[in-house]
Design a protein around this motif. Sequence first.
Motif, PDB file in Angstrom:
ATOM      1  N   LEU A  49       0.829  -1.206   0.000  1.00 55.72           N
ATOM      2  CA  LEU A  49       0.000   0.000   0.000  1.00 55.72           C
ATOM      3  C   LEU A  49       0.867   1.261   0.000  1.00 55.72           C
ATOM      4  N   ASP A  50       1.912   1.293   0.841  1.00 55.99           N
ATOM      5  CA  ASP A  50       2.791   2.468   0.902  1.00 55.99           C
ATOM      6  C   ASP A  50       3.427   2.737  -0.455  1.00 55.99           C
ATOM      7  N   ALA A  51       3.847   1.672  -1.136  1.00 56.31           N
ATOM      8  CA  ALA A  51       4.485   1.857  -2.443  1.00 56.31           C
ATOM      9  C   ALA A  51       3.467   2.333  -3.468  1.00 56.31           C
ATOM     10  N   GLU A  52       2.309   1.658  -3.504  1.00 58.72           N
ATOM     11  CA  GLU A  52       1.280   2.012  -4.491  1.00 58.72           C
ATOM     12  C   GLU A  52       0.816   3.457  -4.319  1.00 58.72           C
ATOM     13  N   LEU A  53       0.656   3.888  -3.071  1.00 58.80           N
ATOM     14  CA  LEU A  53       0.091   5.217  -2.781  1.00 58.80           C
ATOM     15  C   LEU A  53       1.168   6.289  -2.615  1.00 58.80           C
ATOM     16  N   ARG A  54       2.423   5.904  -2.675  1.00 64.94           N
ATOM     17  CA  ARG A  54       3.546   6.825  -2.424  1.00 64.94           C
ATOM     18  C   ARG A  54       3.321   7.597  -1.110  1.00 64.94           C
ATOM     19  N   THR A  55       3.009   6.859  -0.075  1.00 65.74           N
ATOM     20  CA  THR A  55       2.620   7.437   1.214  1.00 65.74           C
ATOM     21  C   THR A  55       3.660   8.408   1.765  1.00 65.74           C
ATOM     22  N   SER A  56       4.942   8.078   1.633  1.00 66.11           N
ATOM     23  CA  SER A  56       5.955   8.935   2.260  1.00 66.11           C
ATOM     24  C   SER A  56       6.252  10.181   1.444  1.00 66.11           C
ATOM     25  N   GLU A  57       5.782  10.226   0.214  1.00 64.79           N
ATOM     26  CA  GLU A  57       6.112  11.368  -0.650  1.00 64.79           C
ATOM     27  C   GLU A  57       5.039  12.458  -0.676  1.00 64.79           C
ATOM     28  N   ILE A  58       3.782  12.069  -0.506  1.00 65.96           N
ATOM     29  CA  ILE A  58       2.677  13.015  -0.693  1.00 65.96           C
ATOM     30  C   ILE A  58       2.477  13.851   0.575  1.00 65.96           C
ATOM     31  N   PRO A  59       2.463  15.190   0.445  1.00 67.30           N
ATOM     32  CA  PRO A  59       2.226  16.028   1.629  1.00 67.30           C
ATOM     33  C   PRO A  59       0.774  15.916   2.075  1.00 67.30           C
ATOM     34  N   ASP A  60       0.514  16.241   3.323  1.00 71.02           N
ATOM     35  CA  ASP A  60      -0.857  16.169   3.840  1.00 71.02           C
ATOM     36  C   ASP A  60      -0.977  17.041   5.086  1.00 71.02           C
ATOM     37  N   TYR A  61      -2.174  17.162   5.625  1.00 68.82           N
ATOM     38  CA  TYR A  61      -2.400  17.888   6.870  1.00 68.82           C
ATOM     39  C   TYR A  61      -1.845  17.067   8.028  1.00 68.82           C
ATOM     40  N   PRO A  62      -1.469  17.730   9.140  1.00 70.61           N
ATOM     41  CA  PRO A  62      -0.842  16.994  10.252  1.00 70.61           C
ATOM     42  C   PRO A  62      -1.712  15.866  10.798  1.00 70.61           C
ATOM     43  N   GLY A  63      -3.032  16.043  10.828  1.00 70.58           N
ATOM     44  CA  GLY A  63      -3.894  15.030  11.418  1.00 70.58           C
ATOM     45  C   GLY A  63      -4.111  13.804  10.558  1.00 70.58           C
ATOM     46  N   ALA A  64      -3.634  13.832   9.322  1.00 76.41           N
ATOM     47  CA  ALA A  64      -3.908  12.723   8.413  1.00 76.41           C
ATOM     48  C   ALA A  64      -3.171  11.442   8.839  1.00 76.41           C
ATOM     49  N   VAL A  65      -1.881  11.545   9.177  1.00 81.34           N
ATOM     50  CA  VAL A  65      -1.056  10.404   9.611  1.00 81.34           C
ATOM     51  C   VAL A  65      -1.257   9.217   8.668  1.00 81.34           C
ATOM     52  N   ASN A  66      -0.888   9.427   7.417  1.00 77.76           N
ATOM     53  CA  ASN A  66      -1.081   8.385   6.419  1.00 77.76           C
ATOM     54  C   ASN A  66      -0.206   7.165   6.668  1.00 77.76           C
ATOM     55  N   SER A  73      -5.412   6.475   4.421  1.00 72.73           N
ATOM     56  CA  SER A  73      -4.798   7.215   3.314  1.00 72.73           C
ATOM     57  C   SER A  73      -5.702   8.356   2.900  1.00 72.73           C
ATOM     58  N   HIS A  74      -5.229   9.558   3.147  1.00 75.80           N
ATOM     59  CA  HIS A  74      -6.041  10.742   2.872  1.00 75.80           C
ATOM     60  C   HIS A  74      -5.672  11.331   1.506  1.00 75.80           C
ATOM     61  N   LEU A  75      -4.821  12.341   1.462  1.00 77.39           N
ATOM     62  CA  LEU A  75      -4.500  12.942   0.163  1.00 77.39           C
ATOM     63  C   LEU A  75      -3.848  11.962  -0.812  1.00 77.39           C
ATOM     64  N   PRO A  76      -2.969  11.067  -0.343  1.00 76.72           N
ATOM     65  CA  PRO A  76      -2.407  10.111  -1.303  1.00 76.72           C
ATOM     66  C   PRO A  76      -3.503   9.328  -2.034  1.00 76.72           C
ATOM     67  N   LEU A  77      -4.624   9.088  -1.358  1.00 73.57           N
ATOM     68  CA  LEU A  77      -5.724   8.370  -2.006  1.00 73.57           C
ATOM     69  C   LEU A  77      -6.584   9.333  -2.826  1.00 73.57           C
ATOM     70  N   ASP A  78      -6.781  10.552  -2.346  1.00 72.45           N
ATOM     71  CA  ASP A  78      -7.588  11.508  -3.110  1.00 72.45           C
ATOM     72  C   ASP A  78      -7.043  11.711  -4.522  1.00 72.45           C
ATOM     73  N   LEU A  79      -5.728  11.803  -4.615  1.00 70.74           N
ATOM     74  CA  LEU A  79      -5.125  12.259  -5.869  1.00 70.74           C
ATOM     75  C   LEU A  79      -4.505  11.142  -6.703  1.00 70.74           C
ATOM     76  N   HIS A  80      -4.679   9.887  -6.274  1.00 64.70           N
ATOM     77  CA  HIS A  80      -4.012   8.794  -6.981  1.00 64.70           C
ATOM     78  C   HIS A  80      -4.548   8.674  -8.413  1.00 64.70           C
ATOM     79  N   ALA A  81      -3.648   8.389  -9.336  1.00 69.10           N
ATOM     80  CA  ALA A  81      -4.037   8.362 -10.752  1.00 69.10           C
ATOM     81  C   ALA A  81      -4.972   7.195 -11.076  1.00 69.10           C
ATOM     82  N   GLU A  82      -4.913   6.132 -10.280  1.00 62.92           N
ATOM     83  CA  GLU A  82      -5.782   4.998 -10.595  1.00 62.92           C
ATOM     84  C   GLU A  82      -6.871   4.819  -9.526  1.00 62.92           C
ATOM     85  N   HIS A  83      -6.455   4.850  -8.240  1.00 62.21           N
ATOM     86  CA  HIS A  83      -7.406   4.574  -7.166  1.00 62.21           C
ATOM     87  C   HIS A  83      -8.064   5.855  -6.637  1.00 62.21           C
ATOM     88  N   GLY A  84      -7.632   7.009  -7.096  1.00 62.41           N
ATOM     89  CA  GLY A  84      -8.009   8.282  -6.486  1.00 62.41           C
ATOM     90  C   GLY A  84      -9.513   8.545  -6.468  1.00 62.41           C
TER      91      GLY A  84
END
Lengths: 261, 261, 261, 261, 261, 261
Positions: free
Chosen positions: D15-32, D102-113
């Motif tokens: 999931l982390d690789a697919e969603l690029r969890t560590s790369e996508i910025p987000d709000y502090p409360g998201a804790v992706n 998964s908050h913003l990483p999921l919102d903006l994903h090219a396939e699963h978004g």
Amino acid sequence: MSMPSVSLRDVVSALDAELRTSEIPDYPGAVNGLQVANPGTVHRVAVAVDASRAAITEAVVSGADLLIVHHGLFWSGVQPLVGMQYDKYRAMLSNGLAVYSSHLPLDLHAEHGNNVRLAQALGLNPDGGFARFKTVDIGVTGTADEPTDELVHRVQAFSARYGGSVRTSIPAPGRRTHRWAICTGGGASSESLREARDRGVDTLIVGEGPHHTTVDAIEHDLCVVYAGHYATETLGVQSLGAFLETRFGLPWTFLHLPTGS
Amino acid sequence: MSMPSVSLRDVVSALDAELRTSEIPDYPGAVNGLQVANPGTVHRVAVAVDASRAAITEAVVSGADLLIVHHGLFWSGVQPLVGMQYDKYRAMLSNGLAVYSSHLPLDLHAEHGNNVRLAQALGLNPDGGFARFKTVDIGVTGTADEPTDELVHRVQAFSARYGGSVRTSIPAPGRRTHRWAICTGGGASSESLREARDRGVDTLIVGEGPHHTTVDAIEHDLCVVYAGHYATETLGVQSLGAFLETRFGLPWTFLHLPTGS
Amino acid sequence: MSMPSVSLRDVVSALDAELRTSEIPDYPGAVNGLQVANPGTVHRVAVAVDASRAAITEAVVSGADLLIVHHGLFWSGVQPLVGMQYDKYRAMLSNGLAVYSSHLPLDLHAEHGNNVRLAQALGLNPDGGFARFKTVDIGVTGTADEPTDELVHRVQAFSARYGGSVRTSIPAPGRRTHRWAICTGGGASSESLREARDRGVDTLIVGEGPHHTTVDAIEHDLCVVYAGHYATETLGVQSLGAFLETRFGLPWTFLHLPTGS
Amino acid sequence: MSMPSVSLRDVVSALDAELRTSEIPDYPGAVNGLQVANPGTVHRVAVAVDASRAAITEAVVSGADLLIVHHGLFWSGVQPLVGMQYDKYRAMLSNGLAVYSSHLPLDLHAEHGNNVRLAQALGLNPDGGFARFKTVDIGVTGTADEPTDELVHRVQAFSARYGGSVRTSIPAPGRRTHRWAICTGGGASSESLREARDRGVDTLIVGEGPHHTTVDAIEHDLCVVYAGHYATETLGVQSLGAFLETRFGLPWTFLHLPTGS
Amino acid sequence: MSMPSVSLRDVVSALDAELRTSEIPDYPGAVNGLQVANPGTVHRVAVAVDASRAAITEAVVSGADLLIVHHGLFWSGVQPLVGMQYDKYRAMLSNGLAVYSSHLPLDLHAEHGNNVRLAQALGLNPDGGFARFKTVDIGVTGTADEPTDELVHRVQAFSARYGGSVRTSIPAPGRRTHRWAICTGGGASSESLREARDRGVDTLIVGEGPHHTTVDAIEHDLCVVYAGHYATETLGVQSLGAFLETRFGLPWTFLHLPTGS
Amino acid sequence: MSMPSVSLRDVVSALDAELRTSEIPDYPGAVNGLQVANPGTVHRVAVAVDASRAAITEAVVSGADLLIVHHGLFWSGVQPLVGMQYDKYRAMLSNGLAVYSSHLPLDLHAEHGNNVRLAQALGLNPDGGFARFKTVDIGVTGTADEPTDELVHRVQAFSARYGGSVRTSIPAPGRRTHRWAICTGGGASSESLREARDRGVDTLIVGEGPHHTTVDAIEHDLCVVYAGHYATETLGVQSLGAFLETRFGLPWTFLHLPTGS
């Protein structure tokens, strides 16, 4: 006749108490109180508006071991002691010149204050404060009933005495001043103009202020008289010199060092 | 001969493109671009430094339907349309006077810029930028080799032409200017003085600046020439007037409304 | 019968005094008080929730020269007067329509307040304040002892009257409301839900609130009733219309312009 | 047939690789990423929009040992584990239910978004991003040429499928959509409306937004379609469920828990 | 003899009242009060300085169902429950171990306070507060008249009892302590050293502090005694254990888990 | 043999170039570079960790006219030159002692750096940076494969040589260090511990750090070795002394003034 000799500690205590140095809020760069010590004794005092190189040099030449200023040494924050700053600090320390600075405590003092003293010099009687800063009023305000141009002329005469010139919008013929306010130094700003409007002030006497205040003033039919930052802040330090003479018998000199502003 | 008639949309597009309005950063109150629309057509243009009541009144009297200014309507943020503000907005809207404002995009423009134009008027050739704001240089800098007092005299002649007066420290006899910088308007500040020192500038020409800059300048042997906020910013809007005349054949007038600052 | 004619100045003074406009804190965009002046006289008043284009158009059509709103013109900060904004301001200024806005001073007023009025319309008696903002309570709270679904039905009936619909979690069968709070407009937030929990409120009636408040409410067994931002803020401006009729004999109209939110 | 058994570590890595969890910025409360671990193995997955008590209860009942959500557990910051929070955490830990959010990483994903998926569900083809957050675009935009009311009807049909209802201004007869944008969740704000105007978008499809956006939209002739925060964010987590089934053969369930918002 | 059994609710109420938990300000990460609940009953109490894994493990082993700590679980803000955090929370929740934390309310308490208790253990009598935090004084101060090295020896003996060691500058021969202050934990900072100087304190006893405080102390002839963060904060939680024993007859254990700091 | 005599300007230029003083970011109080000038010439150099009164006194006694330090004079911001500060500045200025300070530029230098030098002294080979500050890595990291207690013993031997003592958790028997990091000075913090965990570091060698880092380290099975702030920062200034000797033939002395921290 012997030269007076007072401990620096006593002089500083007297100034701190008179000016309520520890109670009056101020900007971080003001650092009110003793800014530089000396070996311990004061025989002669010099007073000046700015703690400039020229003021320090002239204070040393005058034989002073204490310089009292309105604008102290630390407005620019921490500065390495290199180049001219090195020369400046070495001049103080090697000549035993202490420096005492008082910014807002001196601006707003009921007796020695730049604002009260300027009002007196202009023949105006304050009946309240103006230009709120945190818990204190820096400037003064009062009522009058006279042609605005007569008041402007008195300001011009005052500034001329200190080598300055006055800048103002030309009052409409017959315009009278009913409510005035004084804020010496950089007293014209968006905030002070708004306060003037909110409090019914029609004539505001300041040291200086940026261009947009001249435009805003006209927009709101407020007469702002720019009397010079330097000129409007010459009276407070002189009053402190006289205070130390009375209290301790110390001779003092006013170092007149206009900057053109 | 028929009066020219250009759509407001075309004039605004031309100005936005020429000045790169959407690209240049600025302070929030600047609001560069069209600030107030009109019914749609421009026949005559007025240009002024400030969007003051006087400028709006004179623009209307001159028959203009577009006023171009350097300092726009919104520097004080949101203001209720009451009192003089109500009069001002009603004057614009009921007389069909549009207002276009350009602050930093006009200050730094390579052809119309207040800074470049002032350098040219003083016979100086810029070779670089000065006074960084975010991603852009507002002012200009260059090299010279001439007595500083000769340069100061040229500045005085320029300011006098626009009803202004110059204030500066008197250069030491024989002092020569090797590196100069220009920053029109409120160009003297702790930041610009530090930048001048860091970059070896010995002579800085500005519009205005607060008292402490006059003290600091002397401390660091920097000659700061205060040429007047208004006077130093009169050239840019005139250049825009000429630009619109060339592009669209629109007649234009410069409204000379000095504020004394 | 002659048409009433009251000076705008008198109407504004009466509203400012009644609403304590200068004393009540608010958000920067509220700009409570007179937002746009007119030529000086009021003959007819219109009241609306929002200072939208539709409200201004209808106010002009209704012959009003004063529009009273809960949400004023300046929430988005400074906006150039171009496009629809230009049309909107021209409509006000060319038709002599003044605009008076009252946000929090109207929300929390003891007689005209949106919150007190909504409580009355729902048959609830407030015994305290709710939803602290700086020094004031915007909403109201009180005790009750009735089935929650009966209260929800009354809210639904109220919203339906103003063209709105209610959204809420379905109360568990037999659930009773013992302590309720009302905060009209955008009243559901992390803060108001926390305050509700801390103060033992079991039923919270608001205008609207974001998704996460619906999730949080269920987590904490709090019944939040979303009655519509528009619907919950229709009563205050009507009360002000009635106030001006009583005080000055001015006729008034409520412009019902629901937005669906 | 044996039940699949995959290590939690492998599922999280995928999931982390697919969603690029560590790369996508987000709000502090998201804790992706993985928010709560389990004893180490995953046999069955549940997906839901919110990590609510109901979702956790149903996930446990469904036999899942991993719950994937769009809105995680930590939006309110640190909360003591008392009362319902205590029950919730005990339910997770004692039943071995892990939670991945998964908050913003999921919102903006090219396939699963959520945004791309909603566009597909509405028959729209994105050609660019919308709703900038730091370095990423959360939403999507594209061109079309169809009557706006037809598009609104498709949105209504979609929302109805997820138990929601659509709110929008009624498009003028004959109004056509040429440029649309989608921003799921709380997508209507002063910022997104300004971006829409600046980029020529005429129709904006969002989850929800506060009252003032409905007023502003009408002011600027922008059609904003509020399709429900919940409904617009149901597709992303389902796509992740399908992804894990394909990758690891894990069975999964969508927990449909609408909140009415 | 039957084992005591007290409801967790009663124990928490008693602690909150005794410590005035809701009134005393603190840092955001402190989260004073019950941090983790248990199934509802307390039979045995453990107390420790830190809510570390070791403390939780030992508390469980000791048979406690309530752990009282000075440094709670949430200082690092939101943390995913993965890895060792997962183990830690699972240990609490699966063993029914509640955690109650009290930071500043315990530091400054008049009877149980770490600071008052340390003063007593050193034979010192406080006559005022020290180390202001918002509206409260965390530490204590008092007068004395004894050789500084004798006081240092008593601190050493105290720290040694808790497995710690003392670090301090060697007092000059004959140096006497006239005014002392105590601030347990991380009590040495630029602020506390400045406060000490301003208030005439010559000897400051703290838990720990960064390197620059050791340099600054010598610069200002202030004797700072670093007695160990852990050692100086062991007394408060023990006093709370005794308090619960007296009030409810609950047995308690002090978990001595020094960290070397 | 004649005494060397180098211009201060040349020495400062060489240090600035070697350390890239103008390029490396730092905290505001660092003020890297020449902090106090002297009359112009350097004959002898002293180096010390802190610009304390003792260091200045010993530097003067040693006959130095340049003191190089790691922690300069300005960490506490602007301070009046009174009391001990007055004595300190008078000692520098009246004895012609210049002060050059280098904080982060010295910590991270590839040859003279405190971190690189400490790694070498411990027989460790760095292969990367650690402890990011803005654009630079202050510390170093590398791989190893040895029993952790052997490494701890080498750190203890090093610290003992500089009069310090080491504090650390006792490594579990058989524990091996595979990945280490060094951050001298106040190197243990929430941030550095998180970075260590994220990057797989098992052993972290620092100068000092607050209590909670000792607790957190154990929580995450990280071995943190506190080797003393002073001890870990003694090597960089000595390397600079040797550098000036090589470059200019200047004699130099290391002033060993441990503070116990």
